[in-house]
Design a protein around this motif. Structure first.
Motif, mmCIF file in Angstrom:
data_model
loop_
_atom_site.group_PDB
_atom_site.id
_atom_site.type_symbol
_atom_site.label_atom_id
_atom_site.label_comp_id
_atom_site.label_asym_id
_atom_site.label_seq_id
_atom_site.Cartn_x
_atom_site.Cartn_y
_atom_site.Cartn_z
ATOM 1 N N GLY A 180 -7.268 -1.221 6.846
ATOM 2 C CA GLY A 180 -7.410 -2.669 6.750
ATOM 3 C C GLY A 180 -6.300 -3.292 5.937
ATOM 4 O O GLY A 180 -5.767 -4.357 6.298
ATOM 5 N N SER A 181 -5.911 -2.648 4.839
ATOM 6 C CA SER A 181 -4.830 -3.172 4.010
ATOM 7 C C SER A 181 -3.505 -3.143 4.754
ATOM 8 O O SER A 181 -2.708 -4.086 4.668
ATOM 9 C CB SER A 181 -4.717 -2.350 2.719
ATOM 10 N N ILE A 182 -3.271 -2.070 5.502
ATOM 11 C CA ILE A 182 -2.020 -1.961 6.257
ATOM 12 C C ILE A 182 -1.968 -3.005 7.355
ATOM 13 O O ILE A 182 -0.952 -3.682 7.555
ATOM 14 C CB ILE A 182 -1.878 -0.553 6.858
ATOM 15 N N MET A 234 0.836 -1.198 0.000
ATOM 16 C CA MET A 234 0.000 0.000 0.000
ATOM 17 C C MET A 234 0.870 1.246 0.000
ATOM 18 O O MET A 234 1.811 1.360 0.777
ATOM 19 C CB MET A 234 -0.882 0.003 1.242
ATOM 20 N N LYS A 274 -1.994 6.633 0.265
ATOM 21 C CA LYS A 274 -3.268 6.145 0.776
ATOM 22 C C LYS A 274 -3.681 6.894 2.035
ATOM 23 O O LYS A 274 -4.854 6.937 2.378
ATOM 24 C CB LYS A 274 -3.166 4.651 1.094
ATOM 25 N N ARG A 285 3.298 3.210 9.873
ATOM 26 C CA ARG A 285 2.873 3.999 8.729
ATOM 27 C C ARG A 285 2.341 5.365 9.157
ATOM 28 O O ARG A 285 2.643 6.389 8.535
ATOM 29 C CB ARG A 285 1.808 3.248 7.943
ATOM 30 N N SER A 313 -3.566 -5.844 7.515
ATOM 31 C CA SER A 313 -3.483 -7.188 6.943
ATOM 32 C C SER A 313 -2.045 -7.581 6.638
ATOM 33 O O SER A 313 -1.660 -8.743 6.787
ATOM 34 C CB SER A 313 -4.317 -7.271 5.656
ATOM 35 N N SER A 314 -1.249 -6.611 6.223
ATOM 36 C CA SER A 314 0.134 -6.925 5.859
ATOM 37 C C SER A 314 1.128 -6.721 6.994
ATOM 38 O O SER A 314 2.166 -7.388 7.044
ATOM 39 C CB SER A 314 0.569 -6.069 4.663
ATOM 40 N N ASP A 331 -11.008 1.220 5.153
ATOM 41 C CA ASP A 331 -10.514 0.463 4.001
ATOM 42 C C ASP A 331 -9.003 0.571 3.883
ATOM 43 O O ASP A 331 -8.312 -0.415 3.618
ATOM 44 C CB ASP A 331 -11.164 0.983 2.716
ATOM 45 N N GLU A 332 -8.475 1.768 4.071
ATOM 46 C CA GLU A 332 -7.032 1.986 3.984
ATOM 47 C C GLU A 332 -6.283 1.236 5.088
ATOM 48 O O GLU A 332 -5.306 0.535 4.837
ATOM 49 C CB GLU A 332 -6.733 3.478 4.084
#
Length: 209
Positions: free
Chosen positions: A184-186, A1, A5, A198, A188-189, A181-182
């Motif tokens: 969640g991606s961070i 990401m 973002k 971040r 998850s990884s 949404d943003e």
């Protein structure tokens, strides 16, 4: 990401409203509010005005320091942080939750402090009549920016217990839903620690402008 973002979206427009008041003089409201959630939003802007009026002479870090009390006082940061993270919040340890809250707070304040630009001709209207929020409780405070061209930008605020818990662009687009949404991606990884890192990186980037 990508870091973009986490770039400002609604905060930029939110600050557009505030900075517009400089050219118009306080208060730039078509209707004065006398109490409740709408008055809280008005008071928030009044608290920011002394710093905004000196913005051209202040560094981002100086604005950040001065903005912090008003922003953290007007926004329910613990609730906003939990909602922005979403379901993953319950998997964070208490120390991680505290660190995420701190990082999110610092990011929001730095984001506001970095978004000062020159605006003229806009006017800011707060509707003194609020609307009950049926799903989770609270009140919707309706506001709009009237531009010289005649275009109106609608921004609504969800206020619970006297503090802002969400901002809606065009009256419907939730800032917290977008951030969820943003984030969640961070998460998850990289998990909670990845999100903390971040947010801290973005804050430092904003304050170094």
């Amino acid at each position: 990401m990508k870091d973009s973002k986490l770039a400002p979206r609604l905060l930029t427009i939110f600050m557009t409203v505030i900075v517009a008041t400089i050219a118009l003089g306080w208060p730039p409201l078509r209707a004065q509010t006398t109490g409740g959630a709408a008055a809280r939003i008005q008071t928030y802007y009044q608290e920011l005005m002394p710093t905004i009026q000196q913005a051209g002479r202040l560094s981002v870090r100086e604005r950040d320091k001065r903005f912090a009390p008003a922003i953290t006082g007007a926004f329910d940061i613990p609730t906003m942080t939990r909602l922005a993270v979403g379901p993953a919040w319950t998997s964070f340890s208490p120390p991680q939750q505290a660190a995420v809250r701190e990082a999110f707070t610092r990011f929001i304040v730095a984001d506001y402090a970095s978004q000062i630009n020159n605006y003229s001709g806009e006017s800011f209207v707060v509707d003194p009549q609020t609307t009950p929020e049926s799903r989770g409780g609270g009140e919707i405070v309706k506001t709009k920016i009237l531009q010289p061209s005649g275009r109106a930008v609608i921004i609504n605020y969800l206020v619970r217990g006297g503090r802002v818990v969400d901002v809606y662009l065009n009256g419907t687009i939730s800032d917290l839903a977008t951030r969820r949404d943003e984030f969640g991606s961070i998460v998850s990884s990289g998990g909670a620690d990845g999100l903390i890192k971040r947010l801290q990186e973005r804050t430092q980037s904003l304050l170094s402008k």
